[in-house]
Design a protein around this motif. Structure first.
Motif, short mmCIF file in Angstrom:
data_model
loop_
_atom_site.label_atom_id
_atom_site.label_comp_id
_atom_site.label_asym_id
_atom_site.label_seq_id
_atom_site.Cartn_x
_atom_site.Cartn_y
_atom_site.Cartn_z
N GLU A 10 -13.43 -9.38 -83.38
CA GLU A 10 -14.89 -9.55 -83.44
C GLU A 10 -15.37 -10.50 -84.53
O GLU A 10 -16.24 -11.36 -84.29
CB GLU A 10 -15.58 -8.19 -83.60
CG GLU A 10 -17.10 -8.31 -83.58
CD GLU A 10 -17.78 -6.95 -83.59
OE1 GLU A 10 -19.01 -6.91 -83.42
OE2 GLU A 10 -17.10 -5.92 -83.76
N PRO A 11 -14.85 -10.44 -85.76
CA PRO A 11 -15.35 -11.36 -86.79
C PRO A 11 -14.97 -12.82 -86.56
O PRO A 11 -15.55 -13.71 -87.21
CB PRO A 11 -14.66 -10.84 -88.07
CG PRO A 11 -14.14 -9.48 -87.76
CD PRO A 11 -13.84 -9.50 -86.30
N HIS A 12 -14.05 -13.08 -85.65
CA HIS A 12 -13.47 -14.42 -85.53
C HIS A 12 -13.92 -15.18 -84.27
O HIS A 12 -13.47 -16.30 -84.05
CB HIS A 12 -11.95 -14.31 -85.53
CG HIS A 12 -11.41 -13.44 -86.63
ND1 HIS A 12 -11.56 -13.75 -87.96
CD2 HIS A 12 -10.77 -12.24 -86.59
CE1 HIS A 12 -11.01 -12.80 -88.70
NE2 HIS A 12 -10.53 -11.87 -87.90
N ASP B 154 -12.97 -13.66 -74.68
CA ASP B 154 -13.80 -14.11 -75.80
C ASP B 154 -13.93 -15.62 -75.75
O ASP B 154 -13.18 -16.30 -75.04
CB ASP B 154 -13.15 -13.74 -77.14
CG ASP B 154 -13.69 -12.46 -77.76
OD1 ASP B 154 -14.91 -12.24 -77.67
OD2 ASP B 154 -12.88 -11.69 -78.31
N VAL C 51 -5.17 -15.11 -90.26
CA VAL C 51 -5.53 -14.22 -89.15
C VAL C 51 -4.49 -14.33 -88.04
O VAL C 51 -4.04 -13.32 -87.49
CB VAL C 51 -6.94 -14.54 -88.62
CG1 VAL C 51 -7.27 -13.67 -87.40
CG2 VAL C 51 -7.98 -14.35 -89.71
N ARG D 299 -21.82 -12.12 -78.21
CA ARG D 299 -20.37 -12.31 -78.15
C ARG D 299 -20.04 -12.68 -76.70
O ARG D 299 -20.07 -11.85 -75.81
CB ARG D 299 -19.64 -11.04 -78.57
CG ARG D 299 -18.13 -11.21 -78.61
CD ARG D 299 -17.44 -9.97 -79.17
NE ARG D 299 -15.99 -10.17 -79.22
CZ ARG D 299 -15.12 -9.27 -79.70
NH1 ARG D 299 -15.59 -8.11 -80.18
NH2 ARG D 299 -13.83 -9.53 -79.70
N SER E 128 -17.21 -15.84 -81.03
CA SER E 128 -18.64 -16.14 -80.90
C SER E 128 -19.49 -14.90 -81.14
O SER E 128 -19.06 -13.77 -80.93
CB SER E 128 -18.93 -16.72 -79.51
OG SER E 128 -18.59 -15.77 -78.51
N LYS E 129 -20.74 -15.13 -81.54
CA LYS E 129 -21.63 -14.03 -81.90
C LYS E 129 -23.03 -14.29 -81.36
O LYS E 129 -23.47 -15.42 -81.18
CB LYS E 129 -21.70 -13.87 -83.42
CG LYS E 129 -20.36 -13.56 -84.07
CD LYS E 129 -20.45 -13.63 -85.58
CE LYS E 129 -19.12 -13.27 -86.23
NZ LYS E 129 -18.03 -14.22 -85.85
N ASN E 130 -23.74 -13.19 -81.11
CA ASN E 130 -25.17 -13.22 -80.75
C ASN E 130 -25.51 -14.17 -79.59
O ASN E 130 -26.28 -15.10 -79.78
CB ASN E 130 -26.02 -13.56 -81.98
CG ASN E 130 -25.82 -12.59 -83.11
OD1 ASN E 130 -25.79 -11.38 -82.91
ND2 ASN E 130 -25.67 -13.10 -84.32
N ILE F 262 -9.93 -20.23 -86.01
CA ILE F 262 -9.50 -19.00 -86.67
C ILE F 262 -8.49 -19.34 -87.76
O ILE F 262 -7.58 -20.16 -87.56
CB ILE F 262 -8.89 -18.03 -85.63
CG1 ILE F 262 -9.99 -17.61 -84.62
CG2 ILE F 262 -8.30 -16.81 -86.30
CD1 ILE F 262 -9.46 -16.81 -83.45
#
Length: 531
Positions: A455-457, A371, A381, A463, A459-461, A377
């Motif tokens: 996943e929520p913590h 990831d 968490v 990942r 990179s996105k779009n 974070i």
């Protein structure tokens, strides 16, 4: 009844004839392929399944034992090339007879795609371990000629580092930590290590290369063209564009003394708070300082390399990261070359140990994925990660490598590797199991479950993920009309390369290998520029 049975019998007979014909055609193609290789490659370099040495040659560079079982799809043969003509002959014979190949330099592909197929397929392996020359040129600094090295794809990082360090204690190369990793595969995916914040990726320093293309031609940088040369530097060269034989790399300057330290901190010693702070500190430290973290069980181990002396390091750590509590007793001063075995193999290892082409970890099985973190974070968490995920009996480890520095200054499109500005750190999730540790189901599940939890913590779009930590769980290619589908490839490809870089890679693939001969489960698909 008879009228309904007759068509069924006819269809069954036709099906049997078709299968039989396909079998004999395939057998004829295989026989013709092996005959072609036998005529073109010295017999001592060709190992077919009937050879007494086939199993040992195939296993010689298998770094993950889960791909060394009876269920593994194995090659027809292994070609242990020792010069360019052997590689050219292998490509020409393979293409002429419709037999695809896999390319192995060090055997560290996390999914074993350099020597096995994840699906039933007829293929063979070109093993480059016999192509391992390293030629260092110190250059002429006063005339502006930089220090460089030509290194063959079959050389290991340890062999490259050793040759550089013996030539000069003021030169280095910014690549990975593991000395048994093959240069070819490493550079094909980007390559980073302890010098990444000062000098960026390994491929940022590649200035030329020689490659055998799908036509069997040997091409240099000029002959392959700028688009393909861009693509092989991080875009998965060996599995997609051709077989890179050698790379010319620019070496980087290092001081005569560097300083390393390793400091473990348990949860009881404040690991959660220190790690939470590390996320923002490590990517913003001076470029000369790299502090990574290995998180396992209830301990965070902080591992650092500083390009300078302990006297210069201590004030920086006291000012920027006092929470870690670094003092003079932690410092180990040495040359850059000595830091390679110290960091990866431990304090008792010597520079000669990095010439070994085997590693104790080669006897284990493993599963990994990755990831990228762009926003720190939260502490709670990390507390949950330690209390829940790392406390499980089947838990693996997390390796955190900070970015920033030079990595953030290189544009995303400069190479296929896009994870540059804005990245705080890379995460590698890894788990191991041995011969007596069962089938690895629990360890594999841990990696997949932690990945889902994170996943929520991250990179996105998309990942984001690092291609040298290959994971087929991210997606596999689909072949349509004997060509890899670009749309299917985007599923995993944009995670490794970003949307724009993946499209550019696919157009470069169309230029150099439009028929998609170099193909595997995560190879770059060809795309017409007009599509």
């Amino acid at each position: 009844m008879q009228s309904s049975m007759a068509p069924s019998r006819t269809m069954a007979l036709l099906a049997m004839l078709l299968v039989s014909r396909l079998f004999f055609c395939s057998q004829a193609s295989t026989d013709g392929f092996l005959a072609c290789l036998t005529a073109s490659v010295p017999e001592q370099l060709l190992f077919t399944r009937s050879s007494p040495s086939f199993a040992s040659v195939l296993a010689s560079s298998v770094r993950n034992r889960r791909f060394l079982t009876q269920a593994t799809v194995r090659p027809l043969c292994v070609v242990t090339a020792t010069n360019a003509s052997h590689v050219q002959a292998a490509v020409v014979c393979g293409r002429q007879h419709g037999v695809r190949l896999r390319v192995r330099s060090g055997g560290h592909d996390y999914e074993g795609l350099s020597y096995r197929s994840a699906r039933p397929e007829t293929f063979f392996v070109v093993d480059l371990a016999g192509l391992r020359s390293v030629r260092v040129s110190l250059g002429i600094p006063r005339e502006g000629a930089p220090a460089t090295a030509w290194v063959d794809s079959g050389a290991t990082l340890g062999e490259l580092y050793h040759a550089i360090g013996k030539a000069s204690d003021r030169l280095a190369f910014p690549a990975g930590l593991c000395p048994t990793v093959g240069v070819g595969g490493h550079l094909s995916g980007g390559g980073f290590g302890m010098l990444l914040r000062k000098h960026g990726l390994a491929v940022d320093h590649v200035v030329d290369a020689t490659m055998v293309d799908a036509e069997g031609r040997v091409l240099d940088r000029d002959a392959m063209g700028q688009d393909v040369f861009w693509a092989i530097r991080g875009g998965g060269g060996g599995g997609s564009f051709g077989i890179v034989l050698s790379w010319r790399v620019k070496l980087v300057a290092v001081p005569p003394t560097v300083t390393a330290f390793t400091i473990p901190r348990s949860v009881e010693q404040g690991a959660v708070d220190i790690l939470t702070k590390w996320q923002e500190v490590a990517p913003a430290l001076p470029d000369d300082l790299f502090v990574r973290v290995l998180v396992q069980r209830q301990v965070a181990k902080f591992q650092a390399l500083y390009l300078g002396t302990c006297d210069a390091l201590l004030p920086v750590m006291r000012r920027r990261f006092p929470e870690l509590g670094v003092n003079r007793t932690h410092c180990k001063e040495m040359t850059w070359l000595q830091s390679v075995p110290y960091v990866y193999l431990g304090s008792g290892a010597t520079v000669e140990d990095i010439l070994n082409r085997t590693d104790p970890v080669d006897t284990t099985s493993s599963k990994a994925t990755s990831d990228y973190v762009r926003h720190a974070i939260a502490r709670d968490v990390w507390e949950e990660i330690f209390a829940t995920w790392l406390a499980r009996p089947d838990a693996g480890l997390m390796i955190l490598d900070p970015y920033g520095g030079q990595m953030a200054r290189v544009p995303e499109a400069a190479t296929p590797f896009p994870h540059r500005a804005g990245v705080l750190y890379n995460v590698q999730y890894m788990n191991f199991w041995g011969g007596g540790g069962g089938d690895g189901a629990a360890q594999t599940a841990w990696v997949r479950d932690v990945y889902a939890f994170m996943e929520p913590h991250v990179s996105k779009n998309p990942r984001e993920a690092y291609v040298n930590y290959r994971d087929l769980d991210l997606g596999e290619n689909v072949v349509v009309g004997n060509v890899t589908s670009y749309e299917a490839g985007k599923v995993w490809g944009e995670k490794y390369y970003s949307k724009g870089n993946f499209r550019r890679l696919a157009m470069a693939k169309r230029q150099i290998d439009p028929d998609d001969y170099f193909r595997n489960e995560q190879s770059i698909p060809p795309l017409d520029a007009d599509d």
